[in-house]
Design a protein around this motif. Sequence first.
Motif, mmCIF file in Angstrom:
data_model
loop_
_atom_site.group_PDB
_atom_site.id
_atom_site.type_symbol
_atom_site.label_atom_id
_atom_site.label_comp_id
_atom_site.label_asym_id
_atom_site.label_seq_id
_atom_site.Cartn_x
_atom_site.Cartn_y
_atom_site.Cartn_z
ATOM 1 N N TYR A 193 0.824 -1.174 0.000
ATOM 2 C CA TYR A 193 0.000 0.000 0.000
ATOM 3 C C TYR A 193 0.883 1.259 0.000
ATOM 4 N N PRO A 194 0.494 2.256 -0.755
ATOM 5 C CA PRO A 194 1.238 3.523 -0.692
ATOM 6 C C PRO A 194 0.831 4.295 0.569
ATOM 7 N N VAL A 195 1.822 4.954 1.188
ATOM 8 C CA VAL A 195 1.574 5.724 2.409
ATOM 9 C C VAL A 195 2.219 7.093 2.246
ATOM 10 N N ARG A 196 1.478 8.111 2.666
ATOM 11 C CA ARG A 196 2.046 9.464 2.705
ATOM 12 C C ARG A 196 1.741 10.030 4.083
ATOM 13 N N VAL A 197 2.803 10.533 4.772
ATOM 14 C CA VAL A 197 2.653 11.129 6.091
ATOM 15 C C VAL A 197 3.035 12.596 5.965
ATOM 16 N N GLN A 198 2.179 13.477 6.517
ATOM 17 C CA GLN A 198 2.409 14.910 6.418
ATOM 18 C C GLN A 198 2.438 15.539 7.811
ATOM 19 N N ALA A 199 3.289 16.583 7.935
ATOM 20 C CA ALA A 199 3.334 17.375 9.167
ATOM 21 C C ALA A 199 3.754 18.787 8.790
ATOM 22 N N PRO A 200 3.117 19.818 9.398
ATOM 23 C CA PRO A 200 3.461 21.211 9.060
ATOM 24 C C PRO A 200 4.940 21.506 9.319
ATOM 25 N N GLY A 201 5.581 22.166 8.349
ATOM 26 C CA GLY A 201 6.985 22.541 8.486
ATOM 27 C C GLY A 201 7.964 21.455 8.067
ATOM 28 N N PHE A 202 7.444 20.306 7.636
ATOM 29 C CA PHE A 202 8.316 19.205 7.218
ATOM 30 C C PHE A 202 7.918 18.732 5.831
ATOM 31 N N ARG A 203 8.886 18.127 5.141
ATOM 32 C CA ARG A 203 8.572 17.555 3.837
ATOM 33 C C ARG A 203 7.706 16.312 4.014
ATOM 34 N N ASP A 204 6.821 16.098 3.051
ATOM 35 C CA ASP A 204 5.995 14.889 3.084
ATOM 36 C C ASP A 204 6.900 13.665 3.028
ATOM 37 N N TYR A 205 6.484 12.624 3.730
ATOM 38 C CA TYR A 205 7.204 11.346 3.693
ATOM 39 C C TYR A 205 6.326 10.353 2.950
ATOM 40 N N THR A 206 6.839 9.771 1.888
ATOM 41 C CA THR A 206 6.066 8.784 1.132
ATOM 42 C C THR A 206 6.855 7.493 1.032
ATOM 43 N N THR A 207 6.123 6.384 1.105
ATOM 44 C CA THR A 207 6.746 5.066 0.972
ATOM 45 C C THR A 207 5.658 4.052 0.591
ATOM 46 N N THR A 208 6.049 2.838 0.443
ATOM 47 C CA THR A 208 5.110 1.741 0.181
ATOM 48 C C THR A 208 5.338 0.687 1.266
ATOM 49 N N ILE A 209 4.229 0.167 1.834
ATOM 50 C CA ILE A 209 4.359 -0.866 2.867
ATOM 51 C C ILE A 209 3.568 -2.109 2.459
#
Length: 112
Positions: A1-17
């Motif tokens: 599954y593709p995953v994207r994690v976001q937080a203000p002031g940081f670059r998005d983190y994307t990966t596949t699990i």
Amino acid sequence: YPVRVQAPGFRDYTTTITVRAGATTNLNVEFAQAVTPAPVVSNQFTLAIRSSVNGARVFVDGREAGTIRNGGLNVTVDRGGTEVVLIAPGYRTFVGTYNVTRNAQITINPTR
């Protein structure tokens, strides 16, 4: 599954699990600080030239910038070293060099 994690002031983190039935899948995320664009720095400033010698001719970096009227003249100059020359009949020629890094005011009262 593709995953994207976001937080203000940081670059998005994307990966596949991969998720397996009956198992717990942990995901540890190390955020990278978002790159903040550098503030826009102006390279031009207003140099307010004040003088008691109305009618004096003002030269900035070798070019005639105008004439002192009502005690002053505002000119736009580039950041860095700026040469100002003031010439008026009956007065000694004034020559000064200024390092301009912001809007500024100078007062020139040449001698007779």
